[in-house]
Enzyme design. Structure first.
Site, PDB file in Angstrom:
ATOM      1  N   ASN A 142       0.827  -1.209   0.000  1.00  0.00           N
ATOM      2  CA  ASN A 142       0.000   0.000   0.000  1.00  0.00           C
ATOM      3  C   ASN A 142       0.861   1.258   0.000  1.00  0.00           C
ATOM      4  O   ASN A 142       1.913   1.319   0.644  1.00  0.00           O
ATOM      5  CB  ASN A 142      -1.021   0.015   1.146  1.00  0.00           C
ATOM      6  CG  ASN A 142      -0.436  -0.281   2.501  1.00  0.00           C
ATOM      7  OD1 ASN A 142       0.573  -0.948   2.634  1.00  0.00           O
ATOM      8  ND2 ASN A 142      -1.079   0.233   3.536  1.00  0.00           N
ATOM      9  N   GLU A 181      -2.819  -4.609  -3.198  1.00  0.00           N
ATOM     10  CA  GLU A 181      -3.270  -5.522  -4.252  1.00  0.00           C
ATOM     11  C   GLU A 181      -3.315  -4.806  -5.595  1.00  0.00           C
ATOM     12  O   GLU A 181      -2.868  -5.326  -6.618  1.00  0.00           O
ATOM     13  CB  GLU A 181      -4.683  -6.054  -3.937  1.00  0.00           C
ATOM     14  CG  GLU A 181      -4.788  -6.869  -2.662  1.00  0.00           C
ATOM     15  CD  GLU A 181      -5.125  -6.028  -1.438  1.00  0.00           C
ATOM     16  OE1 GLU A 181      -4.620  -4.893  -1.312  1.00  0.00           O
ATOM     17  OE2 GLU A 181      -5.885  -6.515  -0.592  1.00  0.00           O
ATOM     18  N   ASN A 236      -1.030   8.470   1.043  1.00  0.00           N
ATOM     19  CA  ASN A 236      -0.778   9.856   0.664  1.00  0.00           C
ATOM     20  C   ASN A 236      -1.476  10.777   1.652  1.00  0.00           C
ATOM     21  O   ASN A 236      -2.528  10.409   2.189  1.00  0.00           O
ATOM     22  CB  ASN A 236      -1.322  10.096  -0.759  1.00  0.00           C
ATOM     23  CG  ASN A 236      -0.850  11.413  -1.328  1.00  0.00           C
ATOM     24  OD1 ASN A 236      -1.405  12.462  -1.053  1.00  0.00           O
ATOM     25  ND2 ASN A 236       0.199  11.337  -2.115  1.00  0.00           N
TER      26      ASN A 236
HETATM   27  N1  THU Z   1      -5.328  -1.569   2.282  1.00  0.00           N
HETATM   28  C1  THU Z   1      -4.736  -2.387   1.378  1.00  0.00           C
HETATM   29  O1  THU Z   1      -3.577  -2.197   0.996  1.00  0.00           O
HETATM   30  N2  THU Z   1      -5.462  -3.413   0.876  1.00  0.00           N
HETATM   31  C2  THU Z   1      -6.776  -3.667   1.193  1.00  0.00           C
HETATM   32  O2  THU Z   1      -7.376  -4.578   0.617  1.00  0.00           O
HETATM   33  C3  THU Z   1      -7.443  -2.866   2.202  1.00  0.00           C
HETATM   34  C4  THU Z   1      -6.657  -1.760   2.799  1.00  0.00           C
HETATM   35  C5  THU Z   1      -4.564  -0.431   2.806  1.00  0.00           C
HETATM   36  C6  THU Z   1      -5.112   0.909   2.423  1.00  0.00           C
HETATM   37  C7  THU Z   1      -4.549   1.779   3.521  1.00  0.00           C
HETATM   38  O3  THU Z   1      -3.238   2.195   3.151  1.00  0.00           O
HETATM   39  C8  THU Z   1      -4.450   0.852   4.721  1.00  0.00           C
HETATM   40  O4  THU Z   1      -4.558  -0.465   4.209  1.00  0.00           O
HETATM   41  C9  THU Z   1      -5.519   1.079   5.761  1.00  0.00           C
HETATM   42  O5  THU Z   1      -6.781   1.027   5.204  1.00  0.00           O
END
Ligand code: THU
Length: 159
Positions: free
Chosen positions: A61, A74, A64
């Site tokens: 992830n 993903e 920002n």
């Molecule tokens: N996040 C992901 O990377 N994948 C997901 O399927 C759900 C949430 C991330 C987004 C954000 O940076 C952090 O998790 C908290 O929501």
């Protein structure tokens, strides 16, 4: 009136019972989570894609200060793969998350709806099911074969 019931199927399996390739894929998503940029949530997600030729593509992830501008692990991995316009198929995706102290989550991290929609699109395009592997701290893995197990009703653009 008619009611429609949709069944989904998951397997719970220990990491040690997975194939060697799948164990490598899990290790890859754990490594990917280390490089997440998550200063706002402190929730470091890692995703790894297994491509049919054995290649593994990583994503994490990317947050920002303008929150909606960030992107999930993903989709970072999937869009990177998509940008190649490859005709190879995605066999599996593994996902995990750790906090800022390097502790993996006690629960499985289920992909958000937006990521599932994107996975569905890839699965639809390649006409081959994608296996989803969710990892948690006790090394148990939740496994679903086909994105429809997570997102039974996908949005499809029909004009
Ligand atoms: N996040 C992901 O990377 N994948 C997901 O399927 C759900 C949430 C991330 C987004 C954000 O940076 C952090 O998790 C908290 O929501």
């Amino acid at each position: 009136m008619k009611q429609i019931k949709i069944d989904t199927l998951f397997t719970s399996i220990h990491l040690s019972e997975l194939s060697e390739q799948e164990q490598i894929l899990i290790k890859a998503c754990k490594e990917a989570s280390i490089n997440a940029y998550a200063p706002y949530s402190n929730f470091h997600v890692g995703a790894s894609l297994l491509i049919e030729d054995g290649e593994i593509i990583l994503g994490n992830n990317q947050e920002n200060a303008a929150f909606p501008s960030g992107l999930c692990a993903e989709r970072v991995a999937l869009f990177h793969f998509g940008s190649r316009n490859s005709n190879k198929s995605i066999k599996a995706i593994a996902i995990c998350a750790q906090n800022s102290n390097g502790k993996f989550t006690d629960d499985f991290i289920v992909p958000c709806g937006g990521c599932l929609q994107v996975m569905s699109e890839f699965q639809m395009k390649q006409k081959e099911k994608i296996k989803v592997l969710l990892y948690r701290a006790d090394e148990e893995v939740m496994l679903g074969v086909g994105i429809e197990n997570f997102l039974p009703l996908q949005f499809i653009l029909k004009k």
